[in-house]
Design an enzyme around this catalytic site. Structure first.
Site, PDB file in Angstrom:
ATOM      1  N   ASN A 209       0.876  -1.411   0.110  1.00 38.68           N
ATOM      2  CA  ASN A 209       0.008  -0.233  -0.158  1.00 38.68           C
ATOM      3  C   ASN A 209       1.060   1.376   0.067  1.00 38.68           C
ATOM      4  O   ASN A 209       2.150   1.221  -0.346  1.00 38.68           O
ATOM      5  CB  ASN A 209      -1.063  -0.093   1.178  1.00 38.68           C
ATOM      6  CG  ASN A 209      -0.214  -0.057   2.421  1.00 38.68           C
ATOM      7  OD1 ASN A 209       0.478   0.734   2.872  1.00 38.68           O
ATOM      8  ND2 ASN A 209      -0.396  -1.243   3.292  1.00 38.68           N
ATOM      9  N   ASP A 278      -3.684  -6.029   3.738  1.00 38.76           N
ATOM     10  CA  ASP A 278      -4.832  -6.682   4.391  1.00 38.76           C
ATOM     11  C   ASP A 278      -4.847  -8.247   3.623  1.00 38.76           C
ATOM     12  O   ASP A 278      -5.461  -9.130   4.454  1.00 38.76           O
ATOM     13  CB  ASP A 278      -6.006  -6.027   4.011  1.00 38.76           C
ATOM     14  CG  ASP A 278      -6.328  -4.946   4.824  1.00 38.76           C
ATOM     15  OD1 ASP A 278      -5.707  -4.780   5.647  1.00 38.76           O
ATOM     16  OD2 ASP A 278      -7.154  -3.801   4.353  1.00 38.76           O
ATOM     17  N   LYS A 288       4.689 -21.261  -4.638  1.00 37.84           N
ATOM     18  CA  LYS A 288       4.338 -20.452  -5.693  1.00 37.84           C
ATOM     19  C   LYS A 288       3.082 -20.185  -5.932  1.00 37.84           C
ATOM     20  O   LYS A 288       2.204 -21.227  -5.663  1.00 37.84           O
ATOM     21  CB  LYS A 288       5.122 -20.764  -6.960  1.00 37.84           C
ATOM     22  CG  LYS A 288       6.631 -20.594  -6.766  1.00 37.84           C
ATOM     23  CD  LYS A 288       7.398 -20.625  -8.266  1.00 37.84           C
ATOM     24  CE  LYS A 288       8.988 -20.631  -7.857  1.00 37.84           C
ATOM     25  NZ  LYS A 288       9.587 -22.078  -8.105  1.00 37.84           N
ATOM     26  N   PHE A 323      -4.273   3.078  14.434  1.00 34.39           N
ATOM     27  CA  PHE A 323      -4.668   4.396  13.460  1.00 34.39           C
ATOM     28  C   PHE A 323      -5.699   3.686  12.437  1.00 34.39           C
ATOM     29  O   PHE A 323      -5.716   2.363  12.102  1.00 34.39           O
ATOM     30  CB  PHE A 323      -3.305   4.434  12.748  1.00 34.39           C
ATOM     31  CG  PHE A 323      -2.616   5.632  13.425  1.00 34.39           C
ATOM     32  CD1 PHE A 323      -1.973   5.531  14.452  1.00 34.39           C
ATOM     33  CD2 PHE A 323      -2.755   6.954  12.852  1.00 34.39           C
ATOM     34  CE1 PHE A 323      -1.268   6.417  15.150  1.00 34.39           C
ATOM     35  CE2 PHE A 323      -2.032   8.039  13.272  1.00 34.39           C
ATOM     36  CZ  PHE A 323      -1.492   7.709  14.428  1.00 34.39           C
ATOM     37  N   LYS A 337     -14.124   0.161  14.958  1.00 38.03           N
ATOM     38  CA  LYS A 337     -12.996  -0.564  15.160  1.00 38.03           C
ATOM     39  C   LYS A 337     -12.306  -0.478  16.665  1.00 38.03           C
ATOM     40  O   LYS A 337     -11.873  -1.481  17.202  1.00 38.03           O
ATOM     41  CB  LYS A 337     -11.834   0.034  14.258  1.00 38.03           C
ATOM     42  CG  LYS A 337     -12.097  -0.557  12.820  1.00 38.03           C
ATOM     43  CD  LYS A 337     -10.857   0.002  11.972  1.00 38.03           C
ATOM     44  CE  LYS A 337     -11.235  -0.053  10.458  1.00 38.03           C
ATOM     45  NZ  LYS A 337      -9.912   0.669   9.741  1.00 38.03           N
ATOM     46  N   LYS A 341     -12.079  -4.029  18.265  1.00 38.67           N
ATOM     47  CA  LYS A 341     -10.628  -4.593  18.533  1.00 38.67           C
ATOM     48  C   LYS A 341     -10.230  -4.207  19.991  1.00 38.67           C
ATOM     49  O   LYS A 341      -8.867  -4.642  20.394  1.00 38.67           O
ATOM     50  CB  LYS A 341      -9.756  -3.880  17.718  1.00 38.67           C
ATOM     51  CG  LYS A 341     -10.094  -4.153  16.064  1.00 38.67           C
ATOM     52  CD  LYS A 341      -9.240  -3.758  15.222  1.00 38.67           C
ATOM     53  CE  LYS A 341      -9.722  -4.256  13.602  1.00 38.67           C
ATOM     54  NZ  LYS A 341      -8.677  -3.982  12.757  1.00 38.67           N
TER      55      LYS A 341
END
Ligand SMILES: Cc1cc2nc3c(=O)[nH]c(=O)nc-3n(C[C@H](O)[C@H](O)[C@H](O)COP(=O)(O)O)c2cc1C
Length: 396
Positions: A209, A278, A288, A323, A337, A341
């Site tokens: 990202n 994610d 692979k 964050f 969240k 969490k």
């Protein structure tokens, strides 16, 4: 940043003396009150007028100088100094300081100072490696001074080895580490994560990202300057590690998970500022991705949710902060969240807000806890880090 702080720069007879002019100028720009004391030999390398112009103070050289207002300068300066940096420190001044000699203005003032003293040796490698100099430096450390390791490189005498005075930005880091902040996090262990993780698709490509790590690195640096013992677990970034922070590089989400979880129990605070990818490609037996899956339709599985795991396995007295980078419904998603969490705090930022998010040196965040919601205006990531740490300190 250094307003109200008095710094003594002690300059001795080394070719590196001229570099300290740049440091004196930088310290003044940071609003420090800078006083330069030179040894007589140092005046062969740089003129005191240079320092007088840069600092607005008389540059002291002679202990018995009668040509200015009567004041026992070495004692009065010694009393008001917040920090002394002797740089470049000759082998001679190191020997004198190690044995308590006071036969010139610099060595006399150093002896009269109770504040923190930093010493940056600069000399020929043979002088530096001489066991007498090595013993003298150990003696300085024994008395609480910090000896800043010299750089290795080509010296003025054309020898190559240890003995080069570190660049002024390194010396500045040491000064700021001592003086930039009150040590209100002293004794706290803080773990910070930063940067982006990478999930290999094949030996060439990976999923990642846009995180550059700037927010997490700013938190780690500021926490360390405030006296905390900081560990930074970092994914790939272009940022130089901060020298006073233990930095652990990782690549994948799994590696970050393991690095964090294995250290979690010992931490007073954990702040997850990393952007973990994610998803990772589902690996097949030979490790692979199947050829036909590449480019078009790679089968993916979710990576470990580090914060969720920490929330489920946390110590009750530990502070857990995450964050949340959102593109829409920032506050609602972040509040959800926080609860899901089991976090104490979540810092919400919207990637679409100008000046916020990835890559830039600023951020616009809202600090959310069960009882508070603090919306901060646009500010530098270092300022966000300070405000966040203030808040975390206030909640338990
Ligand atoms: C050109 C030149 C460069 C020198 N560079 C250094 C140096 O980098 N480190 C050092 O310890 N001595 C160096 N010296 C020797 C010191 O100047 C000498 O030991 C002097 O007595 C140090 O005095 P001070 O500690 O009072 O400044 C140099 C001498 C000369 C002539």
């Amino acid at each position: 940043m250094l307003k109200g702080k008095t710094i003594i720069l002690g300059v001795t007879g080394s070719i590196a003396a001229y570099k300290i002019a740049g440091l004196a100028s930088t310290l003044r720009k940071l609003h420090a009150d800078v006083h330069v004391i030179m040894t007589k030999n140092a005046t062969n390398f740089i003129n005191p007028i240079t320092f007088e112009t840069l600092t607005d103070h008389k540059c002291l050289v002679d202990t018995f100088d009668r040509n200015f207002n009567y004041n026992i300068e070495h004692v009065s300066l010694g009393k008001k100094a917040d920090l002394v940096l002797v740089a470049p420190a000759s082998a001679n001044i190191i020997a004198k300081m190690a044995h308590g000699l006071a036969d010139d203005m610099l060595s006399t003032t150093v002896l009269a100072c109770k504040c923190k003293k930093l010493v940056a040796p600069a000399m020929n490698t043979r002088m530096f490696e001489n066991p007498i100099t090595q013993d003298n430096m150990k003696t300085l450390e024994h008395y609480g001074m910090t000896v800043i390791a010299p750089a290795v490189g080509l010296l003025a005498c054309q020898d190559v080895g240890a003995g080069k005075m570190p660049e002024c930005d390194v010396l500045l880091d040491y000064i700021l580490q001592e003086l930039a902040h009150e040590k209100d996090l002293k004794g706290k262990r803080i773990l910070v994560t930063a940067g982006a993780t990478q999930e290999a698709i094949d030996p060439v490509r990976y999923i990642t990202n846009h995180s550059t790590g700037k927010m997490g690195y700013a938190i780690a640096k500021v926490a360390s300057q405030r006296g905390a013992n900081v560990t930074l677990i970092t994914g790939a970034t272009q940022i130089e590690p901060y020298r006073f922070v233990e930095t652990v590089p990782v690549t994948s989400a799994r590696e970050m998970f393991e690095a964090v979880v294995s250290r979690a129990d010992y931490q007073d605070m954990i702040i997850k500022a990393a952007a973990v990818a994610d998803y990772r490609p589902v690996t097949v037996a030979d490790n692979k991705i199947k050829k036909q899956d590449n480019d078009m339709n790679i089968p993916l599985e979710r990576t470990d949710d580090i914060l969720k795991y920490l929330g489920e396995h946390r110590r009750a007295d530990q502070i857990l902060c995450g964050f949340s980078m959102e593109t829409e419904h920032m506050l609602e998603n972040s509040r959800a969240k926080l609860a899901k969490k089991n976090l104490d705090v979540i810092v919400a930022n919207n990637v679409k807000t100008e000046g916020a998010g990835f890559g830039v040196d600023t951020n616009v965040v809202t600090i959310i806890s069960k009882d508070h919601e603090i919306e901060l205006p646009l500010m530098s990531k270092e300022n966000v880090a300070n405000q966040l740490l203030d808040f975390l300190l206030s909640i338990k």
